[in-house]
Design a protein around this motif. Structure first.
Motif, PDB file in Angstrom:
ATOM      1  N   GLY A 160    -128.005  -3.435  36.745  1.00 36.76           N
ATOM      2  CA  GLY A 160    -128.114  -2.166  35.835  1.00 36.76           C
ATOM      3  C   GLY A 160    -127.357  -2.453  34.464  1.00 36.76           C
ATOM      4  N   ALA A 161    -127.597  -1.592  33.431  1.00 38.83           N
ATOM      5  CA  ALA A 161    -127.028  -1.509  32.176  1.00 38.83           C
ATOM      6  C   ALA A 161    -125.442  -1.125  32.154  1.00 38.83           C
ATOM      7  CB  ALA A 161    -127.698  -0.903  31.325  1.00 38.83           C
ATOM      8  N   PRO A 162    -124.661  -1.456  31.459  1.00 35.67           N
ATOM      9  CA  PRO A 162    -123.118  -1.074  31.392  1.00 35.67           C
ATOM     10  C   PRO A 162    -123.174   0.545  31.546  1.00 35.67           C
ATOM     11  CG  PRO A 162    -123.517  -2.731  29.818  1.00 35.67           C
ATOM     12  CD  PRO A 162    -124.954  -2.457  30.124  1.00 35.67           C
ATOM     13  N   GLN A 163    -122.054   0.976  32.253  1.00 36.86           N
ATOM     14  CA  GLN A 163    -121.968   2.491  32.226  1.00 36.86           C
ATOM     15  C   GLN A 163    -120.622   2.795  32.326  1.00 36.86           C
ATOM     16  OE1 GLN A 163    -123.968   4.456  35.601  1.00 36.86           O
ATOM     17  NE2 GLN A 163    -121.986   5.443  36.228  1.00 36.86           N
ATOM     18  N   MET A 164    -120.036   3.679  31.285  1.00 38.83           N
ATOM     19  CA  MET A 164    -118.726   3.789  31.242  1.00 38.83           C
ATOM     20  C   MET A 164    -118.387   5.295  31.075  1.00 38.83           C
ATOM     21  SD  MET A 164    -117.578   2.949  27.163  1.00 38.83           S
ATOM     22  CE  MET A 164    -118.068   1.375  27.187  1.00 38.83           C
ATOM     23  N   LYS A 165    -117.559   5.702  31.312  1.00 38.25           N
ATOM     24  CA  LYS A 165    -117.058   7.194  31.223  1.00 38.25           C
ATOM     25  C   LYS A 165    -116.683   7.518  29.728  1.00 38.25           C
ATOM     26  CE  LYS A 165    -113.503  10.488  33.079  1.00 38.25           C
ATOM     27  NZ  LYS A 165    -112.279  10.576  33.760  1.00 38.25           N
ATOM     28  N   ASP A 166    -117.292   8.754  29.442  1.00 39.15           N
ATOM     29  CA  ASP A 166    -117.219   9.173  28.005  1.00 39.15           C
ATOM     30  C   ASP A 166    -117.986   8.494  26.986  1.00 39.15           C
ATOM     31  OD1 ASP A 166    -115.607  11.306  28.967  1.00 39.15           O
ATOM     32  OD2 ASP A 166    -113.661   9.891  28.517  1.00 39.15           O
ATOM     33  N   ALA A 167    -118.877   7.843  27.625  1.00 41.01           N
ATOM     34  CA  ALA A 167    -119.691   7.066  26.634  1.00 41.01           C
ATOM     35  C   ALA A 167    -120.486   7.660  25.653  1.00 41.01           C
ATOM     36  CB  ALA A 167    -120.642   6.049  27.428  1.00 41.01           C
ATOM     37  N   GLU A 168    -121.030   7.423  24.653  1.00 42.38           N
ATOM     38  CA  GLU A 168    -121.663   7.968  23.501  1.00 42.38           C
ATOM     39  C   GLU A 168    -120.971   9.517  23.233  1.00 42.38           C
ATOM     40  OE1 GLU A 168    -123.912   6.405  22.131  1.00 42.38           O
ATOM     41  OE2 GLU A 168    -124.355   5.000  23.616  1.00 42.38           O
ATOM     42  N   ARG A 169    -119.582   9.330  23.075  1.00 42.27           N
ATOM     43  CA  ARG A 169    -118.919  10.462  22.749  1.00 42.27           C
ATOM     44  C   ARG A 169    -117.712  10.046  21.827  1.00 42.27           C
ATOM     45  NH1 ARG A 169    -114.697  14.087  24.243  1.00 42.27           N
ATOM     46  NH2 ARG A 169    -114.143  12.838  26.100  1.00 42.27           N
ATOM     47  N   GLU A 170    -117.549  10.789  20.824  1.00 37.87           N
ATOM     48  CA  GLU A 170    -116.281  10.345  19.705  1.00 37.87           C
ATOM     49  C   GLU A 170    -115.230  11.303  20.292  1.00 37.87           C
ATOM     50  OE1 GLU A 170    -115.158  10.125  15.058  1.00 37.87           O
ATOM     51  OE2 GLU A 170    -117.381  10.722  15.709  1.00 37.87           O
ATOM     52  N   ILE A 171    -113.958  10.402  20.642  1.00 41.48           N
ATOM     53  CA  ILE A 171    -112.686  10.731  21.198  1.00 41.48           C
ATOM     54  C   ILE A 171    -111.929  10.799  19.781  1.00 41.48           C
ATOM     55  CG2 ILE A 171    -110.642  10.614  22.654  1.00 41.48           C
ATOM     56  CD1 ILE A 171    -112.648   9.101  24.558  1.00 41.48           C
ATOM     57  N   GLU A 172    -111.587  12.122  19.578  1.00 45.32           N
ATOM     58  CA  GLU A 172    -110.558  12.345  18.142  1.00 45.32           C
ATOM     59  C   GLU A 172    -109.322  12.334  18.512  1.00 45.32           C
ATOM     60  OE1 GLU A 172    -111.694  15.893  15.976  1.00 45.32           O
ATOM     61  OE2 GLU A 172    -113.697  14.740  15.514  1.00 45.32           O
ATOM     62  N   LEU A 173    -108.330  11.468  17.878  1.00 45.16           N
ATOM     63  CA  LEU A 173    -106.719  11.514  18.159  1.00 45.16           C
ATOM     64  C   LEU A 173    -106.033  11.586  16.921  1.00 45.16           C
ATOM     65  CD1 LEU A 173    -106.781   8.270  20.226  1.00 45.16           C
ATOM     66  CD2 LEU A 173    -106.676  10.729  21.110  1.00 45.16           C
ATOM     67  N   SER A 177    -119.887  -2.569  25.182  1.00 35.42           N
ATOM     68  CA  SER A 177    -119.689  -3.093  26.389  1.00 35.42           C
ATOM     69  C   SER A 177    -121.316  -3.698  26.565  1.00 35.42           C
ATOM     70  CB  SER A 177    -119.579  -2.537  27.579  1.00 35.42           C
ATOM     71  OG  SER A 177    -120.387  -1.193  27.740  1.00 35.42           O
ATOM     72  N   THR A 178    -121.770  -4.872  26.834  1.00 38.49           N
ATOM     73  CA  THR A 178    -123.113  -5.276  27.042  1.00 38.49           C
ATOM     74  C   THR A 178    -123.309  -6.353  28.128  1.00 38.49           C
ATOM     75  OG1 THR A 178    -122.445  -7.132  25.505  1.00 38.49           O
ATOM     76  CG2 THR A 178    -123.263  -5.174  24.629  1.00 38.49           C
ATOM     77  N   ASN A 179    -124.545  -6.223  28.785  1.00 38.06           N
ATOM     78  CA  ASN A 179    -124.864  -7.320  29.576  1.00 38.06           C
ATOM     79  C   ASN A 179    -126.568  -7.375  29.456  1.00 38.06           C
ATOM     80  OD1 ASN A 179    -126.035  -5.066  30.779  1.00 38.06           O
ATOM     81  ND2 ASN A 179    -125.093  -5.287  32.496  1.00 38.06           N
ATOM     82  N   ASP A 180    -127.077  -8.215  30.291  1.00 41.37           N
ATOM     83  CA  ASP A 180    -128.598  -8.377  30.393  1.00 41.37           C
ATOM     84  C   ASP A 180    -129.404  -7.108  30.275  1.00 41.37           C
ATOM     85  OD1 ASP A 180    -127.704 -10.922  30.181  1.00 41.37           O
ATOM     86  OD2 ASP A 180    -128.339 -11.476  32.418  1.00 41.37           O
ATOM     87  N   PHE A 181    -128.938  -6.077  30.626  1.00 39.93           N
ATOM     88  CA  PHE A 181    -129.781  -4.780  30.891  1.00 39.93           C
ATOM     89  C   PHE A 181    -129.473  -3.746  29.716  1.00 39.93           C
ATOM     90  CE2 PHE A 181    -129.899  -6.829  35.062  1.00 39.93           C
ATOM     91  CZ  PHE A 181    -131.048  -6.581  35.576  1.00 39.93           C
ATOM     92  N   GLY A 182    -128.342  -3.894  28.987  1.00 40.24           N
ATOM     93  CA  GLY A 182    -128.149  -2.956  28.010  1.00 40.24           C
ATOM     94  C   GLY A 182    -126.764  -3.108  27.240  1.00 40.24           C
ATOM     95  N   ILE A 183    -126.615  -2.037  26.540  1.00 40.44           N
ATOM     96  CA  ILE A 183    -125.510  -1.823  25.665  1.00 40.44           C
ATOM     97  C   ILE A 183    -124.707  -0.401  25.914  1.00 40.44           C
ATOM     98  CG2 ILE A 183    -126.556  -1.389  23.715  1.00 40.44           C
ATOM     99  CD1 ILE A 183    -124.115  -2.684  22.402  1.00 40.44           C
ATOM    100  N   GLU A 184    -123.562  -0.107  25.963  1.00 37.12           N
ATOM    101  CA  GLU A 184    -122.881   1.127  25.867  1.00 37.12           C
ATOM    102  C   GLU A 184    -121.778   0.970  25.144  1.00 37.12           C
ATOM    103  OE1 GLU A 184    -122.646   3.953  29.563  1.00 37.12           O
ATOM    104  OE2 GLU A 184    -124.130   4.448  28.407  1.00 37.12           O
ATOM    105  N   THR A 185    -121.337   2.141  24.270  1.00 39.47           N
ATOM    106  CA  THR A 185    -120.291   2.285  23.769  1.00 39.47           C
ATOM    107  C   THR A 185    -119.273   3.245  23.647  1.00 39.47           C
ATOM    108  OG1 THR A 185    -121.455   3.482  21.772  1.00 39.47           O
ATOM    109  CG2 THR A 185    -121.434   0.909  21.775  1.00 39.47           C
ATOM    110  N   LYS A 186    -118.167   3.291  23.237  1.00 41.13           N
ATOM    111  CA  LYS A 186    -117.235   4.284  23.445  1.00 41.13           C
ATOM    112  C   LYS A 186    -116.329   4.352  22.137  1.00 41.13           C
ATOM    113  CE  LYS A 186    -113.423   6.286  26.324  1.00 41.13           C
ATOM    114  NZ  LYS A 186    -112.830   5.927  27.457  1.00 41.13           N
ATOM    115  N   THR A 187    -116.335   5.562  21.399  1.00 40.66           N
ATOM    116  CA  THR A 187    -115.853   5.708  20.121  1.00 40.66           C
ATOM    117  C   THR A 187    -114.210   6.362  20.085  1.00 40.66           C
ATOM    118  OG1 THR A 187    -117.867   5.341  18.977  1.00 40.66           O
ATOM    119  CG2 THR A 187    -116.133   6.101  17.436  1.00 40.66           C
ATOM    120  N   TYR A 188    -113.426   5.785  19.296  1.00 43.85           N
ATOM    121  CA  TYR A 188    -112.118   6.621  18.935  1.00 43.85           C
ATOM    122  C   TYR A 188    -111.893   6.940  17.652  1.00 43.85           C
ATOM    123  CZ  TYR A 188    -110.607   5.482  23.851  1.00 43.85           C
ATOM    124  OH  TYR A 188    -110.369   5.374  25.322  1.00 43.85           O
TER     125      TYR A 188
END
Length: 537
Positions: free
Chosen positions: A344-357, A421-432
């Motif tokens: 399956g496509a990459p899967q990460m915690k807090d993906a597609e959410r901007e984390i402010e610091l 993060s990418t593989n053959d099934f998709g892409i997922e991002t996480k923004t700080y």
């Protein structure tokens, strides 16, 4: 009569001595041919006959025959005596009441009645023909008692084919036999011989108080599946007079608790897409009822021959082990495994959410990115704002379907860091999103400045209000004449005399000052007519 007997005994002894001496003198040329059987065999409790045959080369003047038995201690004891004048059984021996002697032209026969086990010993026949010669022979009496028929018992719990060494499968017993009987094992009527690591026979021999033997035998056998239909039996062989006989037990089937290797479907490994379902099975051919348990990472995840995996996630991936056991036979076990891979496509915690610091300029922050997926995703970092040389990757851990990356970044200005993060099934991002704080300014200092600005504004407003109130008070006092104002006032205090011109000038001055004061306070201009009216008045 008693005197006669007491005199007869010494005379008999003397006669025997004389005859014996004469025999020694003549034995050099006179011979006797004496024949006895090496052994006589008889069943216990029956009668035994031991013949003693003899013949002289010259006819003897008289013949004396004596029977002896060897005692357990090794010495000999006479049990019977006969000559031309008498034939008697010696008294006070263990045979006094159980033996008899029969004579004929060929010799004598000793008969023993009610033979016992203790009668198995040597019997001696001693013949003396005086000058005609003398001789001695011996016979071993052998006693036999057939044992009881053999009794066989199989192991009720059954025997496993997976044992490392031969296991006990049956026992056989035969009781009260003499001499000691022997036991032989058979498989389908074929003798079983001991073989190291495959067949072992354990025999226990017990001698009863009666002197009879009881023999117990255990068959230890490394069984195979083919033995489930085999017949096992034991055979007792024992001696009887003149022969060897056998007695065979009934045949038995042993319970062979075999368990074939486990078969797992799907075999080895299986690839499935995220969200799919899978049915896995684990079975083993067995002679008894089996039980199956599934494990993942040593933790039980299911029971039964079938395991259902629904709506697969990346956590579903891993190795599943199944163990098949036979509850009625502990220790009999087989196992198998299947490796599940979820794609399956990459899967990460807090993906597609901007984390402010927030971080002050010159400070360092650690940014973490952990992602799962199959094929294993690749992680790249995109950082804008801070200088490229101000960050570096400090942690990089990878497994079959997991990647963990940590970068250390020095804040020089407002910065945006993106984990891709990418593989053959998709892409997922996480923004700080990192907001930089100037080194000389802190959130606390800015808050203090804002508070001070508010205080200044309040002070200004309060000051204006106070000035307005003060002006109104002055005006009120002036109107009431309570407050002298201007230079003319000062003159009224210092001068004692005034004239008309002075009064006119003073009134003008007062009006002029009043007009100015009213204009300053009310913000209005008086028309000229009003001013002239005031002057006229």
């Amino acid at each position: 009569m008693d005197n006669f007997r007491s005199m007869a005994l010494p005379n008999t002894s003397l006669l025997l001595f004389v005859l014996h001496m004469c025999a020694l003198a003549w034995q050099a040329w006179a011979l006797v041919d004496l024949r006895m059987e090496d052994s006589v065999e008889v069943y216990m409790d029956e009668s035994a006959e031991i013949p003693c045959l003899y013949a002289f080369t010259e006819k003897p003047m008289m013949v004396m025959v004596q029977w002896f038995v060897r005692e357990r201690e090794g010495h000999r004891v006479r049990i019977s005596y006969s000559d031309l004048t008498m034939q008697k059984v010696d008294e006070n021996t263990s045979y006094s009441n159980r033996i008899s002697v029969r004579s004929n032209s060929d010799g004598e026969t000793l008969t023993i009645q009610d033979v016992k086990l203790s009668d198995e010993r040597e019997f001696f026949c001693q013949v003396s023909g005086l000058a005609a010669g003398n001789g001695e022979g011996r016979t071993l009496l052998k006693v036999f008692d057939p044992p009881e028929p053999p009794v066989i018992d199989g192991v009720l719990s059954g025997v496993s084919v997976s044992g490392d060494s031969p296991a006990k499968i049956a026992s056989c017993e035969t009781r009260e036999g003499f001499p000691k009987p022997n036991i032989t094992w058979y498989r389908d009527h074929i003798p079983i011989h001991p073989i190291s690591g495959l067949v072992n026979v354990v025999t226990l021999v017990t001698k009863e108080s009666s002197g009879l033997y009881t023999v117990q035998s255990e068959l230890h056998y490394k069984v195979t599946k083919e033995d489930k239909d085999a017949h096992f039996s034991c055979e007792v062989s024992y001696f009887v007079p003149g022969a060897v006989r056998t007695s065979e037990s009934k045949g038995i089937n042993i319970t062979v608790h075999y368990l074939d290797p486990a078969v797992v479907v799907p075999k080895d490994s299986e690839v499935m897409l995220k969200g799919e379902s899978l049915t896995a099975t684990c079975n083993a051919l067995s002679s008894l009822e089996t039980s199956t348990v599934w494990f993942k990472d040593g933790i039980e995840v299911g029971r039964g021959h079938i395991m259902q995996l629904q709506d697969a996630t990346f956590d579903t991936s891993g190795q599943y082990d199944c163990e098949v056991t036979v509850p009625s036979l502990p220790g009999l076990l087989t196992s198998g495994s299947v490796h599940i891979i979820v794609q399956g496509a990459p899967q990460m915690k807090d993906a597609e959410r901007e984390i402010e610091l927030m971080e002050k300029v010159g400070g360092w922050v650690n940014l973490s990115c952990e992602v799962g997926g199959y094929p294993r995703p690749a992680i790249t970092w995109s950082i804008t704002g801070s200088q490229s040389q101000s960050w570096r990757e400090v942690v990089k851990r990878e497994t079959e379907d997991q990647v963990h990356s940590v970068v250390m970044l020095k804040v020089t200005t407002d910065t945006v860091a993106v984990c891709n993060s990418t593989n053959d099934f998709g892409i997922e991002t996480k923004t700080y999103s990192i907001r930089s704080i100037p080194f000389s300014q802190t959130p606390t200092a800015r808050k203090t400045s804002a508070d001070n600005s508010g205080v200044i504004i309040v002070v200004i407003i309060v000051s204006i209000l106070l000035l307005a109130i003060l002006g109104s008070v002055f005006y009120f006092l002036y109107k009431k004449g309570k407050l002298p104002c201007g230079r003319s006032g000062k003159q009224e205090i210092t001068k004692e005399k005034t004239n008309k011109e002075d009064i006119v000038v003073e009134m003008k001055a007062k009006k002029t000052e009043e007009s100015v004061l009213l204009k300053g306070v009310n913000g209005e201009k008086k028309p000229p007519n009003d001013q002239s009216s005031a002057l006229s008045s």
